[in-house]
Motif scaffolding. Sequence first.
Motif, mmCIF file in Angstrom:
data_model
loop_
_atom_site.group_PDB
_atom_site.id
_atom_site.type_symbol
_atom_site.label_atom_id
_atom_site.label_comp_id
_atom_site.label_asym_id
_atom_site.label_seq_id
_atom_site.Cartn_x
_atom_site.Cartn_y
_atom_site.Cartn_z
ATOM 1 N N GLU A 1 0.823 -1.214 0.000
ATOM 2 C CA GLU A 1 0.000 0.000 0.000
ATOM 3 C C GLU A 1 0.856 1.263 0.000
ATOM 4 N N ALA A 2 2.033 1.204 0.624
ATOM 5 C CA ALA A 2 2.940 2.355 0.600
ATOM 6 C C ALA A 2 3.498 2.555 -0.809
ATOM 7 N N ILE A 3 3.781 1.462 -1.498
ATOM 8 C CA ILE A 3 4.273 1.545 -2.880
ATOM 9 C C ILE A 3 3.180 2.115 -3.779
ATOM 10 N N ARG A 4 1.942 1.618 -3.599
ATOM 11 C CA ARG A 4 0.812 2.131 -4.381
ATOM 12 C C ARG A 4 0.643 3.631 -4.140
ATOM 13 N N ALA A 5 0.707 4.038 -2.875
ATOM 14 C CA ALA A 5 0.545 5.460 -2.539
ATOM 15 C C ALA A 5 1.632 6.297 -3.208
ATOM 16 N N TRP A 6 2.861 5.798 -3.229
ATOM 17 C CA TRP A 6 3.951 6.529 -3.872
ATOM 18 C C TRP A 6 3.705 6.655 -5.375
ATOM 19 N N LEU A 7 3.271 5.562 -6.008
ATOM 20 C CA LEU A 7 3.007 5.597 -7.450
ATOM 21 C C LEU A 7 1.825 6.515 -7.773
ATOM 22 N N VAL A 8 0.790 6.493 -6.947
ATOM 23 C CA VAL A 8 -0.364 7.377 -7.153
ATOM 24 C C VAL A 8 0.063 8.831 -6.997
ATOM 25 N N GLU A 9 0.909 9.092 -6.015
ATOM 26 C CA GLU A 9 1.405 10.457 -5.822
ATOM 27 C C GLU A 9 2.221 10.918 -7.020
ATOM 28 N N ARG A 10 2.974 10.006 -7.585
ATOM 29 C CA ARG A 10 3.842 10.349 -8.713
ATOM 30 C C ARG A 10 3.092 10.441 -10.037
ATOM 31 N N TYR A 11 2.190 9.483 -10.311
ATOM 32 C CA TYR A 11 1.524 9.408 -11.614
ATOM 33 C C TYR A 11 0.040 9.763 -11.575
ATOM 34 N N GLY A 12 -0.526 9.957 -10.409
ATOM 35 C CA GLY A 12 -1.950 10.253 -10.296
ATOM 36 C C GLY A 12 -2.743 8.985 -10.024
ATOM 37 N N SER A 13 -3.978 9.147 -9.592
ATOM 38 C CA SER A 13 -4.790 7.988 -9.208
ATOM 39 C C SER A 13 -5.148 7.113 -10.399
ATOM 40 N N TRP A 14 -4.934 7.609 -11.608
ATOM 41 C CA TRP A 14 -5.245 6.822 -12.800
ATOM 42 C C TRP A 14 -4.366 5.574 -12.895
ATOM 43 N N VAL A 15 -3.187 5.591 -12.289
ATOM 44 C CA VAL A 15 -2.268 4.456 -12.364
ATOM 45 C C VAL A 15 -2.816 3.233 -11.634
ATOM 46 N N SER A 16 -3.743 3.440 -10.731
ATOM 47 C CA SER A 16 -4.289 2.344 -9.937
ATOM 48 C C SER A 16 -5.627 1.891 -10.501
ATOM 49 N N TYR A 17 -5.826 0.575 -10.547
ATOM 50 C CA TYR A 17 -7.129 0.038 -10.931
ATOM 51 C C TYR A 17 -8.117 0.152 -9.784
ATOM 52 N N LYS A 18 -7.660 0.592 -8.615
ATOM 53 C CA LYS A 18 -8.518 0.802 -7.447
ATOM 54 C C LYS A 18 -8.498 2.284 -7.100
ATOM 55 N N PRO A 19 -9.196 3.114 -7.867
ATOM 56 C CA PRO A 19 -9.158 4.545 -7.552
ATOM 57 C C PRO A 19 -9.840 4.833 -6.221
ATOM 58 N N PRO A 20 -9.349 5.838 -5.512
ATOM 59 C CA PRO A 20 -9.943 6.147 -4.206
ATOM 60 C C PRO A 20 -11.325 6.774 -4.361
ATOM 61 N N VAL A 21 -12.163 6.577 -3.357
ATOM 62 C CA VAL A 21 -13.474 7.214 -3.340
ATOM 63 C C VAL A 21 -13.295 8.565 -2.647
ATOM 64 N N GLU A 22 -13.392 9.623 -3.417
ATOM 65 C CA GLU A 22 -13.273 10.983 -2.905
ATOM 66 C C GLU A 22 -14.206 11.867 -3.720
ATOM 67 N N PRO A 23 -14.479 13.085 -3.287
ATOM 68 C CA PRO A 23 -15.463 13.923 -3.982
ATOM 69 C C PRO A 23 -15.244 14.037 -5.496
ATOM 70 N N VAL A 24 -14.007 14.063 -5.923
ATOM 71 C CA VAL A 24 -13.729 14.197 -7.357
ATOM 72 C C VAL A 24 -14.140 12.933 -8.124
ATOM 73 N N THR A 25 -14.082 11.764 -7.491
ATOM 74 C CA THR A 25 -14.399 10.516 -8.186
ATOM 75 C C THR A 25 -15.811 10.006 -7.901
ATOM 76 N N TRP A 26 -16.593 10.718 -7.106
ATOM 77 C CA TRP A 26 -17.956 10.275 -6.825
ATOM 78 C C TRP A 26 -18.771 10.027 -8.094
ATOM 79 N N PRO A 27 -18.702 10.893 -9.110
ATOM 80 C CA PRO A 27 -19.476 10.604 -10.327
ATOM 81 C C PRO A 27 -19.088 9.277 -10.972
ATOM 82 N N LEU A 28 -17.807 8.919 -10.917
ATOM 83 C CA LEU A 28 -17.382 7.644 -11.505
ATOM 84 C C LEU A 28 -17.968 6.460 -10.748
ATOM 85 N N TRP A 29 -18.040 6.574 -9.435
ATOM 86 C CA TRP A 29 -18.587 5.490 -8.628
ATOM 87 C C TRP A 29 -20.110 5.448 -8.727
ATOM 88 N N ALA A 30 -20.746 6.595 -8.877
ATOM 89 C CA ALA A 30 -22.206 6.659 -8.901
ATOM 90 C C ALA A 30 -22.782 6.372 -10.290
#
Length: 138
Positions: free
Chosen positions: A87-116
């Motif tokens: 999870e620390a490696i994932r967090a580092w990669l997300v910080e470096r490349y953005g949440s798009w690099v992960s197939y498990k994007p975080p649930v946050e206000p910006v991504t609510w439309p994608l989840w809904a």
Amino acid sequence: MKSARLLAVALAAATASSSHAQSNAPAAPYAYAQLPDPRQEAEAKALMETLRCLVCQGQSIADSDADMAGDMRSLVRERIAAGERPEAIRAWLVERYGSWVSYKPPVEPVTWPLWAAPAVLLALGLWLARGRFRRKAR
């Protein structure tokens, strides 16, 4: 004369094969080699399957043959071997490349439309189908 030279350069760039874009650098140390510890390799493999290749976009870094995916696989394996948690490696990669690099994007206000969106589209489809079946029943 100058415009002819620019046109020739543009034409050459447009018709260049993709093989010219490949790196001649050697592959990263763990790009295609597994870790000696099976438990660490299993952790690395599980993480690599949840990270998107930045070049291929439709594949995980575990499945991609792109040079960048090889570099990312090596990075993941090296950090796992050093004792870092996935999870620390994932967090580092997300910080470096953005949440798009992960197939498990975080649930946050910006991504609510994608989840809904799937739930909203399903509800809309059911509502439209209900109206259609009601009309046929009459």
